[in-house]
Design an enzyme around this catalytic site. Structure first.
Site, mmCIF file in Angstrom:
data_model
loop_
_atom_site.group_PDB
_atom_site.id
_atom_site.type_symbol
_atom_site.label_atom_id
_atom_site.label_comp_id
_atom_site.label_asym_id
_atom_site.label_seq_id
_atom_site.Cartn_x
_atom_site.Cartn_y
_atom_site.Cartn_z
ATOM 1 N N LYS A 119 0.863 -1.197 0.000
ATOM 2 C CA LYS A 119 0.000 0.000 0.000
ATOM 3 C C LYS A 119 0.887 1.230 0.000
ATOM 4 O O LYS A 119 2.007 1.197 0.510
ATOM 5 C CB LYS A 119 -0.864 0.017 1.265
ATOM 6 C CG LYS A 119 -2.122 0.846 1.121
ATOM 7 C CD LYS A 119 -3.240 0.043 0.513
ATOM 8 C CE LYS A 119 -4.471 0.874 0.243
ATOM 9 N NZ LYS A 119 -5.611 0.012 -0.148
ATOM 10 N N ASP A 129 -7.150 4.253 -4.206
ATOM 11 C CA ASP A 129 -7.803 4.096 -2.905
ATOM 12 C C ASP A 129 -8.452 5.468 -2.670
ATOM 13 O O ASP A 129 -8.666 6.212 -3.636
ATOM 14 C CB ASP A 129 -6.775 3.702 -1.823
ATOM 15 C CG ASP A 129 -7.429 3.234 -0.528
ATOM 16 O OD1 ASP A 129 -7.786 2.058 -0.430
ATOM 17 O OD2 ASP A 129 -7.613 4.059 0.394
HETATM 18 O O1 2IT Z 1 -8.299 -1.522 -0.542
HETATM 19 C C1 2IT Z 1 -8.175 -2.028 -1.668
HETATM 20 O O2 2IT Z 1 -8.245 -3.240 -1.852
HETATM 21 C C2 2IT Z 1 -7.917 -1.130 -2.782
HETATM 22 N N1 2IT Z 1 -7.842 0.077 -2.571
HETATM 23 C C3 2IT Z 1 -7.710 -1.659 -4.162
HETATM 24 C C4 2IT Z 1 -6.368 -2.256 -4.310
HETATM 25 C C5 2IT Z 1 -6.037 -2.670 -5.726
HETATM 26 O O3 2IT Z 1 -4.850 -2.935 -5.958
HETATM 27 O O4 2IT Z 1 -6.913 -2.730 -6.579
#
Ligand code: 2IT
Length: 456
Positions: free
Chosen positions: A126, A166
Protein backbone atom coordinates in the site's frame (compact mmCIF):
# COMPACT_ATOMS: atom_id res chain seq x y z
CA UNK A 1 0.72 -20.54 21.94
CA UNK A 2 -1.78 -17.73 22.55
CA UNK A 3 1.28 -16.33 24.26
CA UNK A 4 3.04 -16.24 20.94
CA UNK A 5 0.31 -14.12 19.40
CA UNK A 6 0.33 -11.73 22.36
CA UNK A 7 4.10 -11.42 22.22
CA UNK A 8 4.09 -10.50 18.55
CA UNK A 9 1.31 -7.95 19.07
CA UNK A 10 3.36 -6.30 21.82
CA UNK A 11 6.52 -6.43 19.71
CA UNK A 12 4.74 -4.78 16.82
CA UNK A 13 3.43 -1.98 19.04
CA UNK A 14 6.91 -1.38 20.43
CA UNK A 15 8.52 -1.36 16.98
CA UNK A 16 5.92 0.98 15.46
CA UNK A 17 5.28 3.57 18.15
CA UNK A 18 2.20 5.76 17.78
CA UNK A 19 0.91 3.95 14.69
CA UNK A 20 -2.49 3.22 16.22
CA UNK A 21 -4.36 1.97 13.16
CA UNK A 22 -1.56 -0.48 12.42
CA UNK A 23 -1.62 -1.75 16.02
CA UNK A 24 -5.39 -2.15 15.77
CA UNK A 25 -5.25 -4.28 12.62
CA UNK A 26 -2.39 -6.44 13.83
CA UNK A 27 -4.23 -7.07 17.09
CA UNK A 28 -7.46 -7.97 15.30
CA UNK A 29 -5.83 -10.32 12.79
CA UNK A 30 -3.33 -12.05 15.05
CA UNK A 31 -5.89 -12.66 17.80
CA UNK A 32 -8.00 -14.61 15.28
CA UNK A 33 -4.95 -16.72 14.41
CA UNK A 34 -4.36 -18.08 17.93
CA UNK A 35 -5.97 -21.50 17.25
CA UNK A 36 -3.92 -21.85 14.05
CA UNK A 37 -0.74 -21.20 16.04
CA UNK A 38 -1.82 -23.86 18.54
CA UNK A 39 -2.23 -26.39 15.74
CA UNK A 40 1.03 -25.43 13.97
CA UNK A 41 4.00 -24.94 16.33
CA UNK A 42 6.34 -24.76 13.34
CA UNK A 43 5.10 -21.22 12.68
CA UNK A 44 6.46 -19.95 15.96
CA UNK A 45 9.72 -21.84 15.47
CA UNK A 46 10.43 -19.95 12.25
CA UNK A 47 9.16 -16.60 13.56
CA UNK A 48 6.47 -16.47 10.93
CA UNK A 49 4.30 -13.84 12.65
CA UNK A 50 7.29 -11.62 13.47
CA UNK A 51 8.10 -11.68 9.76
CA UNK A 52 4.50 -11.09 8.71
CA UNK A 53 4.14 -7.85 10.70
CA UNK A 54 7.39 -6.42 9.33
CA UNK A 55 7.08 -5.02 5.79
CA UNK A 56 9.59 -6.52 3.38
CA UNK A 57 10.43 -2.98 2.34
CA UNK A 58 9.10 0.53 2.89
CA UNK A 59 10.05 3.77 1.17
CA UNK A 60 9.17 7.28 2.21
CA UNK A 61 9.97 10.13 -0.06
CA UNK A 62 9.65 13.85 -0.67
CA UNK A 63 7.15 15.04 -3.27
CA UNK A 64 7.75 18.58 -4.50
CA UNK A 65 5.32 20.38 -6.79
CA UNK A 66 4.20 23.91 -7.62
CA UNK A 67 0.59 25.03 -7.01
CA UNK A 68 -1.50 27.33 -9.23
CA UNK A 69 -0.27 30.41 -7.33
CA UNK A 70 3.34 29.47 -8.08
CA UNK A 71 4.01 28.45 -4.49
CA UNK A 72 6.26 25.44 -3.87
CA UNK A 73 4.48 22.63 -2.01
CA UNK A 74 6.13 19.70 -0.26
CA UNK A 75 4.30 16.47 0.63
CA UNK A 76 5.28 13.10 2.00
CA UNK A 77 5.06 9.99 -0.19
CA UNK A 78 4.97 6.36 0.97
CA UNK A 79 5.03 2.84 -0.39
CA UNK A 80 5.09 -0.10 2.02
CA UNK A 81 5.77 -3.42 0.30
CA UNK A 82 4.48 -5.83 2.90
CA UNK A 83 4.52 -9.34 1.56
CA UNK A 84 5.37 -10.92 -1.79
CA UNK A 85 5.06 -14.60 -0.84
CA UNK A 86 2.18 -15.30 -3.24
CA UNK A 87 2.69 -12.62 -5.90
CA UNK A 88 3.94 -9.11 -6.66
CA UNK A 89 2.98 -6.47 -4.09
CA UNK A 90 -0.48 -5.21 -4.91
CA UNK A 91 -2.55 -2.50 -3.28
CA UNK A 92 -3.80 1.01 -3.68
CA UNK A 93 -2.46 4.50 -3.16
CA UNK A 94 -4.32 6.76 -0.74
CA UNK A 95 -4.09 10.54 -1.03
CA UNK A 96 -5.58 12.18 2.06
CA UNK A 97 -4.35 14.78 4.56
CA UNK A 98 -4.37 12.32 7.48
CA UNK A 99 -2.07 9.81 5.75
CA UNK A 100 0.95 8.79 7.86
CA UNK A 101 2.79 5.46 8.25
CA UNK A 102 0.18 4.05 10.69
CA UNK A 103 -2.54 4.30 8.02
CA UNK A 104 -0.48 3.00 5.11
CA UNK A 105 0.79 0.10 7.22
CA UNK A 106 -2.66 -0.90 8.43
CA UNK A 107 -3.87 -0.91 4.84
CA UNK A 108 -0.79 -2.78 3.61
CA UNK A 109 -1.08 -5.41 6.32
CA UNK A 110 -4.80 -5.96 5.62
CA UNK A 111 -4.03 -6.19 1.94
CA UNK A 112 -1.86 -9.31 2.45
CA UNK A 113 -4.86 -11.29 3.71
CA UNK A 114 -7.40 -9.74 1.37
CA UNK A 115 -5.31 -10.46 -1.69
CA UNK A 116 -4.69 -14.02 -0.53
CA UNK A 117 -8.44 -14.54 -0.07
CA UNK A 118 -9.07 -13.73 -3.73
CA UNK A 119 -7.21 -16.93 -4.64
CA UNK A 120 -5.22 -14.91 -7.18
CA UNK A 121 -1.43 -14.42 -7.33
CA UNK A 122 -1.05 -11.03 -5.62
CA UNK A 123 0.99 -10.05 -2.57
CA UNK A 124 0.25 -7.13 -0.25
CA UNK A 125 1.36 -3.51 -0.40
CA UNK A 126 0.00 0.00 0.00
CA UNK A 127 1.15 3.54 -0.55
CA UNK A 128 0.02 7.11 -0.62
CA UNK A 129 0.59 10.66 0.41
CA UNK A 130 -0.68 13.32 2.80
CA UNK A 131 -1.66 15.35 -0.30
CA UNK A 132 -5.34 16.40 -0.22
CA UNK A 133 -6.91 16.34 -3.71
CA UNK A 134 -10.10 18.05 -2.47
CA UNK A 135 -10.27 21.60 -3.72
CA UNK A 136 -7.22 21.25 -5.97
CA UNK A 137 -7.39 22.12 -9.65
CA UNK A 138 -6.89 19.48 -12.32
CA UNK A 139 -3.52 20.98 -13.19
CA UNK A 140 -2.41 20.84 -9.56
CA UNK A 141 -3.47 17.21 -9.26
CA UNK A 142 -1.54 16.42 -12.45
CA UNK A 143 1.63 18.14 -11.26
CA UNK A 144 1.40 16.39 -7.92
CA UNK A 145 0.89 12.97 -9.55
CA UNK A 146 3.83 13.55 -11.89
CA UNK A 147 6.09 14.51 -8.99
CA UNK A 148 4.89 11.50 -6.97
CA UNK A 149 5.58 9.06 -9.81
CA UNK A 150 8.99 10.59 -10.50
CA UNK A 151 10.13 8.85 -7.32
CA UNK A 152 7.71 5.90 -7.18
CA UNK A 153 8.52 4.55 -10.66
CA UNK A 154 11.82 3.05 -9.50
CA UNK A 155 10.08 0.87 -6.90
CA UNK A 156 7.23 -0.59 -9.00
CA UNK A 157 6.72 -2.74 -12.09
CA UNK A 158 4.18 -5.21 -13.53
CA UNK A 159 5.92 -8.14 -11.79
CA UNK A 160 7.28 -6.21 -8.80
CA UNK A 161 4.65 -3.96 -7.29
CA UNK A 162 1.38 -2.84 -8.86
CA UNK A 163 -0.36 0.16 -7.25
CA UNK A 164 -3.99 1.13 -7.83
CA UNK A 165 -6.40 3.68 -6.40
CA UNK A 166 -7.80 4.10 -2.91
CA UNK A 167 -9.34 7.13 -1.19
CA UNK A 168 -8.43 10.27 -3.16
CA UNK A 169 -6.99 8.29 -6.08
CA UNK A 170 -9.43 7.56 -8.90
CA UNK A 171 -9.25 7.20 -12.66
CA UNK A 172 -8.01 10.78 -13.10
CA UNK A 173 -5.04 10.34 -10.75
CA UNK A 174 -4.21 6.88 -12.15
CA UNK A 175 -4.15 8.44 -15.63
CA UNK A 176 -1.65 11.11 -14.62
CA UNK A 177 0.47 8.60 -12.72
CA UNK A 178 0.49 6.21 -15.69
CA UNK A 179 1.40 8.97 -18.14
CA UNK A 180 4.40 9.96 -16.06
CA UNK A 181 5.53 6.33 -15.57
CA UNK A 182 5.43 5.79 -19.31
CA UNK A 183 7.28 9.03 -20.00
CA UNK A 184 10.10 8.18 -17.59
CA UNK A 185 10.54 4.51 -18.47
CA UNK A 186 9.63 4.64 -22.17
CA UNK A 187 7.58 1.48 -21.63
CA UNK A 188 3.87 0.85 -22.08
CA UNK A 189 3.72 -1.40 -19.03
CA UNK A 190 -0.06 -1.58 -18.82
CA UNK A 191 0.09 -3.85 -15.81
CA UNK A 192 2.13 -1.47 -13.65
CA UNK A 193 -1.02 0.29 -12.38
CA UNK A 194 -4.62 -0.88 -12.21
CA UNK A 195 -7.82 1.10 -12.29
CA UNK A 196 -6.72 2.63 -15.58
CA UNK A 197 -9.13 4.27 -18.02
CA UNK A 198 -10.79 1.94 -20.51
CA UNK A 199 -9.05 3.38 -23.62
CA UNK A 200 -5.57 2.51 -22.36
CA UNK A 201 -5.82 -0.92 -20.72
CA UNK A 202 -8.40 -0.47 -17.95
CA UNK A 203 -10.75 -3.34 -17.14
CA UNK A 204 -14.45 -3.04 -17.92
CA UNK A 205 -16.22 -3.33 -14.57
CA UNK A 206 -13.25 -2.42 -12.34
CA UNK A 207 -14.88 0.83 -11.16
CA UNK A 208 -17.93 -0.89 -9.69
CA UNK A 209 -16.12 -4.13 -8.75
CA UNK A 210 -15.55 -3.30 -5.07
CA UNK A 211 -19.19 -2.37 -4.43
CA UNK A 212 -20.58 -5.24 -6.53
CA UNK A 213 -18.36 -7.69 -4.67
CA UNK A 214 -19.43 -6.38 -1.26
CA UNK A 215 -23.09 -6.95 -2.06
CA UNK A 216 -22.44 -10.41 -3.55
CA UNK A 217 -20.53 -11.33 -0.38
CA UNK A 218 -23.35 -9.97 1.81
CA UNK A 219 -25.84 -11.96 -0.27
CA UNK A 220 -23.95 -15.20 0.51
CA UNK A 221 -23.87 -14.29 4.20
CA UNK A 222 -27.64 -13.75 4.22
CA UNK A 223 -28.34 -16.91 2.23
CA UNK A 224 -26.33 -19.04 4.65
CA UNK A 225 -28.70 -17.81 7.35
CA UNK A 226 -31.88 -18.47 5.41
CA UNK A 227 -32.45 -14.89 4.22
CA UNK A 228 -32.50 -13.27 0.80
CA UNK A 229 -31.20 -9.85 -0.13
CA UNK A 230 -34.23 -8.86 -2.19
CA UNK A 231 -36.37 -6.27 -0.38
CA UNK A 232 -33.89 -5.90 2.49
CA UNK A 233 -33.57 -2.38 3.92
CA UNK A 234 -29.91 -1.40 3.84
CA UNK A 235 -28.05 1.62 5.24
CA UNK A 236 -24.54 2.58 4.11
CA UNK A 237 -22.08 5.36 4.84
CA UNK A 238 -20.02 7.29 2.33
CA UNK A 239 -20.89 8.47 -1.17
CA UNK A 240 -17.68 7.70 -3.07
CA UNK A 241 -16.72 4.96 -5.46
CA UNK A 242 -17.35 2.05 -3.10
CA UNK A 243 -20.73 3.44 -1.98
CA UNK A 244 -21.76 3.98 -5.59
CA UNK A 245 -20.91 0.40 -6.62
CA UNK A 246 -22.67 -0.91 -3.53
CA UNK A 247 -25.77 1.19 -4.24
CA UNK A 248 -25.85 0.03 -7.85
CA UNK A 249 -25.61 -3.67 -6.98
CA UNK A 250 -28.18 -3.34 -4.19
CA UNK A 251 -30.47 -1.86 -6.82
CA UNK A 252 -29.74 -4.72 -9.24
CA UNK A 253 -30.61 -7.28 -6.58
CA UNK A 254 -33.80 -5.51 -5.46
CA UNK A 255 -32.70 -4.32 -2.01
CA UNK A 256 -33.74 -0.91 -0.69
CA UNK A 257 -30.86 1.43 0.18
CA UNK A 258 -32.01 4.24 2.49
CA UNK A 259 -28.86 6.17 3.49
CA UNK A 260 -25.57 7.59 2.28
CA UNK A 261 -23.29 9.95 4.19
CA UNK A 262 -20.47 12.46 3.91
CA UNK A 263 -18.32 14.53 6.27
CA UNK A 264 -21.26 16.99 6.44
CA UNK A 265 -23.93 14.53 7.67
CA UNK A 266 -26.17 11.83 6.29
CA UNK A 267 -29.05 11.48 3.84
CA UNK A 268 -32.16 9.41 4.56
CA UNK A 269 -34.21 8.63 1.47
CA UNK A 270 -37.49 6.90 2.40
CA UNK A 271 -38.14 5.98 -1.26
CA UNK A 272 -34.78 4.20 -1.53
CA UNK A 273 -31.66 5.24 -3.46
CA UNK A 274 -32.83 2.68 -5.95
CA UNK A 275 -33.33 4.26 -9.36
CA UNK A 276 -30.78 4.65 -12.16
CA UNK A 277 -31.03 8.42 -11.78
CA UNK A 278 -30.29 8.37 -8.05
CA UNK A 279 -27.43 5.88 -8.33
CA UNK A 280 -25.87 7.92 -11.14
CA UNK A 281 -26.29 11.07 -9.06
CA UNK A 282 -23.84 9.66 -6.50
CA UNK A 283 -21.12 9.92 -9.15
CA UNK A 284 -22.06 13.53 -9.80
CA UNK A 285 -21.92 14.35 -6.10
CA UNK A 286 -18.42 12.89 -5.84
CA UNK A 287 -17.24 14.58 -9.04
CA UNK A 288 -18.30 17.98 -7.69
CA UNK A 289 -15.14 17.80 -5.54
CA UNK A 290 -16.93 19.49 -2.61
CA UNK A 291 -17.00 16.34 -0.46
CA UNK A 292 -20.55 16.95 0.81
CA UNK A 293 -23.72 14.88 0.42
CA UNK A 294 -26.32 17.52 1.45
CA UNK A 295 -27.16 18.46 -2.20
CA UNK A 296 -28.81 15.02 -2.60
CA UNK A 297 -31.77 16.28 -0.52
CA UNK A 298 -32.13 19.36 -2.76
CA UNK A 299 -32.14 17.22 -5.87
CA UNK A 300 -34.56 14.61 -4.41
CA UNK A 301 -36.83 16.56 -2.03
CA UNK A 302 -38.42 13.49 -0.39
CA UNK A 303 -35.01 12.78 1.13
CA UNK A 304 -33.93 14.26 4.45
CA UNK A 305 -30.48 15.59 5.36
CA UNK A 306 -29.27 15.07 8.94
CA UNK A 307 -26.50 17.66 9.39
CA UNK A 308 -23.48 16.55 11.39
CA UNK A 309 -24.85 13.06 12.05
CA UNK A 310 -23.80 9.55 11.03
CA UNK A 311 -26.27 7.04 9.58
CA UNK A 312 -25.73 4.48 12.38
CA UNK A 313 -28.62 5.99 14.33
CA UNK A 314 -31.08 6.04 11.40
CA UNK A 315 -33.25 3.34 13.00
CA UNK A 316 -33.78 5.61 16.02
CA UNK A 317 -33.89 8.88 14.03
CA UNK A 318 -36.57 7.58 11.67
CA UNK A 319 -38.28 4.87 13.73
CA UNK A 320 -37.49 2.25 11.09
CA UNK A 321 -35.76 -1.13 11.08
CA UNK A 322 -32.65 -1.64 8.96
CA UNK A 323 -31.82 -5.22 7.95
CA UNK A 324 -28.15 -4.61 7.18
CA UNK A 325 -25.60 -1.84 7.69
CA UNK A 326 -22.64 -1.56 5.31
CA UNK A 327 -20.05 1.09 6.27
CA UNK A 328 -18.42 2.19 2.99
CA UNK A 329 -16.54 5.37 3.93
CA UNK A 330 -13.30 5.07 5.90
CA UNK A 331 -11.52 3.47 8.87
CA UNK A 332 -12.87 3.70 12.41
CA UNK A 333 -16.22 5.09 11.33
CA UNK A 334 -18.25 2.82 13.64
CA UNK A 335 -17.45 3.14 17.34
CA UNK A 336 -18.91 1.33 20.32
CA UNK A 337 -21.84 3.74 20.75
CA UNK A 338 -22.73 3.35 17.07
CA UNK A 339 -22.57 -0.45 17.30
CA UNK A 340 -24.94 -0.19 20.25
CA UNK A 341 -27.38 1.90 18.16
CA UNK A 342 -27.19 -0.59 15.30
CA UNK A 343 -28.00 -3.51 17.60
CA UNK A 344 -30.61 -1.67 19.71
CA UNK A 345 -32.50 -0.73 16.54
CA UNK A 346 -32.95 -4.43 15.77
CA UNK A 347 -30.47 -4.83 12.90
CA UNK A 348 -29.10 -8.38 12.61
CA UNK A 349 -26.58 -8.18 9.76
CA UNK A 350 -23.50 -6.00 9.39
CA UNK A 351 -21.08 -6.14 6.49
CA UNK A 352 -17.95 -3.98 6.31
CA UNK A 353 -17.33 -2.30 2.96
CA UNK A 354 -14.55 0.22 3.63
CA UNK A 355 -11.21 -0.92 5.05
CA UNK A 356 -11.37 -1.38 8.85
CA UNK A 357 -14.49 0.77 9.31
CA UNK A 358 -15.13 -0.65 12.79
CA UNK A 359 -13.09 -0.13 15.97
CA UNK A 360 -11.99 -3.40 17.57
CA UNK A 361 -14.35 -3.15 20.55
CA UNK A 362 -17.32 -2.26 18.33
CA UNK A 363 -16.49 -5.15 16.00
CA UNK A 364 -16.32 -7.57 18.92
CA UNK A 365 -19.70 -6.33 20.18
CA UNK A 366 -21.33 -6.65 16.74
CA UNK A 367 -19.93 -10.17 16.35
CA UNK A 368 -21.59 -11.14 19.62
CA UNK A 369 -24.95 -9.49 18.95
CA UNK A 370 -25.56 -9.83 15.21
CA UNK A 371 -26.44 -13.01 13.34
CA UNK A 372 -23.42 -12.44 11.07
CA UNK A 373 -20.70 -9.85 10.47
CA UNK A 374 -18.87 -9.67 7.14
CA UNK A 375 -15.24 -8.48 7.41
CA UNK A 376 -13.89 -5.87 5.03
CA UNK A 377 -10.85 -7.83 3.93
CA UNK A 378 -13.19 -10.48 2.52
CA UNK A 379 -16.20 -8.42 1.49
CA UNK A 380 -14.29 -5.70 -0.37
CA UNK A 381 -11.76 -8.04 -1.99
CA UNK A 382 -13.62 -7.89 -5.31
CA UNK A 383 -11.88 -4.61 -6.13
CA UNK A 384 -8.38 -5.97 -5.93
CA UNK A 385 -9.49 -9.26 -7.52
CA UNK A 386 -10.57 -7.29 -10.59
CA UNK A 387 -7.28 -5.40 -10.43
CA UNK A 388 -5.53 -8.74 -10.81
CA UNK A 389 -7.80 -9.61 -13.74
CA UNK A 390 -6.78 -6.24 -15.23
CA UNK A 391 -3.11 -7.23 -14.85
CA UNK A 392 -3.87 -10.45 -16.73
CA UNK A 393 -5.67 -8.54 -19.45
CA UNK A 394 -2.66 -6.26 -19.88
CA UNK A 395 -0.01 -8.97 -19.91
CA UNK A 396 -2.08 -10.99 -22.38
CA UNK A 397 -2.46 -7.93 -24.66
CA UNK A 398 -6.19 -8.49 -24.82
CA UNK A 399 -9.52 -7.03 -23.67
CA UNK A 400 -11.99 -8.87 -21.44
CA UNK A 401 -15.74 -8.39 -21.78
CA UNK A 402 -17.95 -6.83 -19.12
CA UNK A 403 -20.13 -9.88 -18.58
CA UNK A 404 -17.10 -12.16 -18.25
CA UNK A 405 -15.64 -9.89 -15.58
CA UNK A 406 -18.93 -9.88 -13.63
CA UNK A 407 -19.21 -13.67 -13.87
CA UNK A 408 -15.64 -14.15 -12.61
CA UNK A 409 -16.09 -11.61 -9.85
CA UNK A 410 -19.33 -13.22 -8.68
CA UNK A 411 -17.64 -16.63 -8.49
CA UNK A 412 -14.64 -15.17 -6.66
CA UNK A 413 -16.92 -13.58 -4.03
CA UNK A 414 -18.74 -16.87 -3.49
CA UNK A 415 -15.40 -18.66 -3.12
CA UNK A 416 -14.20 -16.05 -0.62
CA UNK A 417 -17.39 -16.36 1.41
CA UNK A 418 -17.06 -20.16 1.46
CA UNK A 419 -13.39 -20.00 2.49
CA UNK A 420 -14.28 -17.69 5.42
CA UNK A 421 -17.25 -19.80 6.53
CA UNK A 422 -15.25 -23.04 6.32
CA UNK A 423 -12.33 -21.65 8.33
CA UNK A 424 -14.81 -20.21 10.87
CA UNK A 425 -16.43 -23.61 11.18
CA UNK A 426 -13.11 -25.47 11.42
CA UNK A 427 -11.40 -23.30 14.04
CA UNK A 428 -14.34 -21.62 15.84
CA UNK A 429 -17.11 -24.17 15.30
CA UNK A 430 -19.27 -21.46 13.71
CA UNK A 431 -19.88 -20.75 10.01
CA UNK A 432 -20.79 -17.18 10.96
CA UNK A 433 -17.34 -16.58 12.50
CA UNK A 434 -16.47 -14.84 9.24
CA UNK A 435 -14.16 -12.25 10.78
CA UNK A 436 -11.89 -14.90 12.24
CA UNK A 437 -12.45 -17.16 9.23
CA UNK A 438 -11.27 -14.46 6.80
CA UNK A 439 -8.09 -13.88 8.78
CA UNK A 440 -7.36 -17.60 8.94
CA UNK A 441 -8.18 -18.43 5.32
CA UNK A 442 -6.13 -15.45 4.11
CA UNK A 443 -3.26 -16.37 6.40
CA UNK A 444 -3.04 -20.06 5.54
CA UNK A 445 -2.11 -19.58 1.92
CA UNK A 446 0.50 -16.91 2.66
CA UNK A 447 1.93 -19.00 5.51
CA UNK A 448 2.29 -22.07 3.31
CA UNK A 449 4.06 -20.03 0.64
CA UNK A 450 6.39 -18.43 3.21
CA UNK A 451 7.23 -21.82 4.69
CA UNK A 452 8.06 -23.17 1.24
CA UNK A 453 10.31 -20.22 0.43
CA UNK A 454 12.63 -20.46 3.42
CA UNK A 455 13.83 -17.77 5.79
CA UNK A 456 13.37 -14.59 3.79
O1 2IT B 1 -8.30 -1.52 -0.54
C1 2IT B 1 -8.18 -2.03 -1.67
O2 2IT B 1 -8.25 -3.24 -1.85
C2 2IT B 1 -7.92 -1.13 -2.78
N1 2IT B 1 -7.84 0.08 -2.57
C3 2IT B 1 -7.71 -1.66 -4.16
C4 2IT B 1 -6.37 -2.26 -4.31
C5 2IT B 1 -6.04 -2.67 -5.73
O3 2IT B 1 -4.85 -2.94 -5.96
O4 2IT B 1 -6.91 -2.73 -6.58
Amino acid sequence: MANYVERVIELCKKNNPGELEFHQTVEEVLTSLAPVMDANPQYEECALLERLVEPERGVTFRVVWVDDEGKVQVNKGYRYQFNSAIGPYKGGLRFAPNVYPGIIKFLGFEQIFKNSLTGLPIGGGKGGSDFDPNGKSDAEVMRFCQAFMTELYRHIGPDTDVPAGDLGVGAREIGYLFGQYKRITDRFDGGVLTGKGIPYGGLLGRTEATGFGIVWYAEEMLKANGEEIKDKVVAISGFGNVSWGTAWQLQRLGAKLVTISGPDGYIYDPDGISTDEKVAYLLELRASGKNICAPYAEKFPNAKFYAGKKPWGVQQDEGIKVDMFIPCAMQNDVHMEHAQQIVDGGCKFYCEGANMPTTNDALQFLMEKCVAVGPAKAANAGGVACSCIEMGQNSGHTVFQHEDVYAQLHQIMKNIYNACAEAGEKYYGNKNALVQGANIAGFERVAQAMMAQGLV
